[in-house]
Design an enzyme around this catalytic site. Structure first.
Site, PDB file in Angstrom:
ATOM      1  N   HIS A  53       2.815  -3.302  -4.335  1.00 39.03           N
ATOM      2  CA  HIS A  53       2.917  -3.558  -5.781  1.00 39.03           C
ATOM      3  C   HIS A  53       4.326  -4.021  -6.169  1.00 39.03           C
ATOM      4  CE1 HIS A  53      -1.069  -1.826  -6.757  1.00 39.03           C
ATOM      5  NE2 HIS A  53      -0.799  -0.995  -5.769  1.00 39.03           N
ATOM      6  N   ASN A 125      -5.875   0.657 -10.503  1.00 37.29           N
ATOM      7  CA  ASN A 125      -6.015  -0.763 -10.216  1.00 37.29           C
ATOM      8  C   ASN A 125      -7.006  -1.398 -11.185  1.00 37.29           C
ATOM      9  OD1 ASN A 125      -4.288  -0.971  -7.878  1.00 37.29           O
ATOM     10  ND2 ASN A 125      -5.875   0.030  -6.666  1.00 37.29           N
ATOM     11  N   TYR A 335       3.898   9.138  -3.634  1.00 32.82           N
ATOM     12  CA  TYR A 335       4.528   8.367  -4.703  1.00 32.82           C
ATOM     13  C   TYR A 335       5.899   8.916  -5.109  1.00 32.82           C
ATOM     14  CZ  TYR A 335       0.849   4.963  -5.543  1.00 32.82           C
ATOM     15  OH  TYR A 335      -0.010   3.902  -5.411  1.00 32.82           O
TER      16      TYR A 335
END
Length: 475
Positions: A53, A125, A335
């Site tokens: 991303h 997404n 993350y």
């Protein structure tokens, strides 16, 4: 004789496909060192842009709740009439920071809500499913989308080799290669939380939930040929479209909806309801209207407010929580770990990441720590000096887990074809023709052995699917 795969310490690996979970559908265990090693190593493979991303655009806006869903959740962000400032970052998955916007790829849809109870992040997404269901496979999958280590070129062979050896990818591959694979703009995509999450109400009852954001602008897409012409003249086509429309006051909007499943329904469900490669049938679990999302403010400084924006599904508020979804469980670790490496140890002190509520932690020192705390003897917990304490009223209901800790084969007793078949059967003849041609074009240079393996999967979806791709390939 093939070599045995090992950890970086040389320890042999018995299973590189399945994470260790508590029971077949249970959450991932911290003892799965190979999973954590793979995810942590992947987070450190690129400097300094995001590993995935990397190419993105973003804007600020507001979530307004128009419907009462208090029977499902106590989260204040979902109270009827509540308006919450938020940030939405769109992205492509595979390309680097300088890649073109108009490429065939999944679009990231990452949301940060600055709520009265701290930040809630929903990292999703523009598709409701993903290529894999077990996080053990994620770093390997992303390697296939990046560049070959020798040629430094993207490899169609790597992508199709992995997909053909991972039949759980069929549903997402069918979406990616369909007409929806190249959106016209970020304003013309839906957004999905994709994972199953949980909502918890005032009675401490848990409900499983899926989050949906339906574009009010309508779904609009472009073909490979149209995309090639756009890329030739404008590599930032989606960035330009989003920024200029917001500047003109043409604020894009999405209808916010949820699907709800009770714990009892989940126990008797026809397949694993926490499987990221599958959707919940809307006929059985209809969409429930919640509110409207509006983007109405461009960032003042792209680097400060978009490039340094750091989203993580670990950021939840009371009334919103997790599920045993294996991919979600891994992302909860991966993350924040990526942000600590890429942005800095105290990345959440930055204005774009900092919540609107007071932050009371015992984190100390570390790089980029610019917080000036009051002088206190309460720099650890528990303490006797009136420091911040836990609130056990916020404890969640018990999650019942059954089964032995093991590396369960995620493809065993799991249909990888039925939902791809359902999607294929919904397509018009024109959409099917696009699908066949897009797949054939993306298979340029792929060895025939890999193509035939993938065609065998298409045939299990539908003989028409296999025949159409074979015809487009002229084999």
């Amino acid at each position: 004789m093939k070599k045995t795969m090992t950890t970086t310490a040389g320890n042999p690996i018995a299973d590189n496909q399945n994470s260790i979970t508590a029971g077949e559908y249970g959450p991932v265990l911290m003892q799965d060192y190979q999973l954590i090693e793979k995810l942590a190593h992947q987070n450190r493979e690129r400097i300094p842009e995001r590993v995935v991303h990397a190419k993105g655009s973003g804007a600020f806006g507001e979530l307004e709740i128009t419907n009462d869903i208090s029977k499902y959740t106590k989260a204040k962000v979902f109270e009827k009439g509540e308006k919450t400032r938020m940030l939405l970052r769109f992205s492509t998955v595979a390309g680097e920071a300088g890649a073109a916007d108009a490429e065939r790829d999944v679009r990231g849809f990452a949301l940060k809500f600055y709520t009265k109870e701290g930040n809630w992040d929903l990292v999703g997404n523009n598709t409701p499913v993903f290529f894999i269901r077990d996080p053990q496979k994620f770093p390997d999958f992303i390697h296939t989308q990046k560049r070959h280590p020798q040629s430094n070129l993207r490899s169609n062979t790597a992508a199709w080799d992995f997909w053909s050896l991972s039949p759980e990818s069929l549903h997402q591959v069918t979406i990616l290669m369909s007409d929806r694979g190249i959106p016209k703009s970020y304003r013309h995509v839906n957004g999905y939380g994709s994972h199953t999450y949980s909502l918890i109400n005032e009675n401490n009852e848990r409900f499983w939930v899926k989050f949906h954001f339906k574009t009010k602008q309508g779904i609009e897409t472009i073909t490979n040929e149209e995309a090639a012409k756009i890329v030739a003249s404008d590599r930032e086509s989606n960035q330009r479209d989003l920024f200029e429309n917001i500047e003109k006051g043409n604020f894009p909007q999405w209808d916010f909806k949820i699907q709800i499943m009770t714990e009892e329904q989940a126990r008797d469900f026809e397949f694993n309801p926490f499987d990221l490669t599958k959707v919940w049938p809307h006929a059985d679990y209809p969409l429930i209207d919640v509110g409207v999302l509006t983007l109405n403010e461009n960032p003042k400084n792209y680097f400060n407010e978009i490039e340094q924006a750091s989203f993580s599904p670990s950021n939840v508020v009371p009334g919103i929580s997790f599920s045993p979804d294996k991919m979600l469980q891994a992302r909860i670790f991966s993350y924040p770990d990526a942000h600590r490496y890429r942005v800095g140890t105290h990345y959440e002190m930055l204005p774009v990441n900092r919540p609107i509520v007071d932050v009371n932690t015992y984190h100390t020192a570390g790089s980029m720590n610019f917080e000036e705390k009051e002088v206190t003897d309460a720099y650890y917990e528990p303490n006797s000096f009136n420091g911040a304490v836990e609130n056990r009223d916020l404890l969640e209901p018990d999650l019942v887990i059954n089964g032995d800790a093991n590396r369960y084969d995620h493809n065993k007793n799991n249909d990888n074809y039925v939902q791809a078949r359902n999607l294929f059967n919904l397509m018009s003849d024109y959409q099917k023709e696009q699908l066949f041609n897009n797949i054939a074009e993306s298979m340029d240079g792929v060895p025939l052995e890999i193509i035939e393996r993938q065609l065998s999967h298409f045939k299990k979806v539908s003989s028409e699917y296999e025949a159409g791709v074979r015809t487009a390939l002229k084999i």
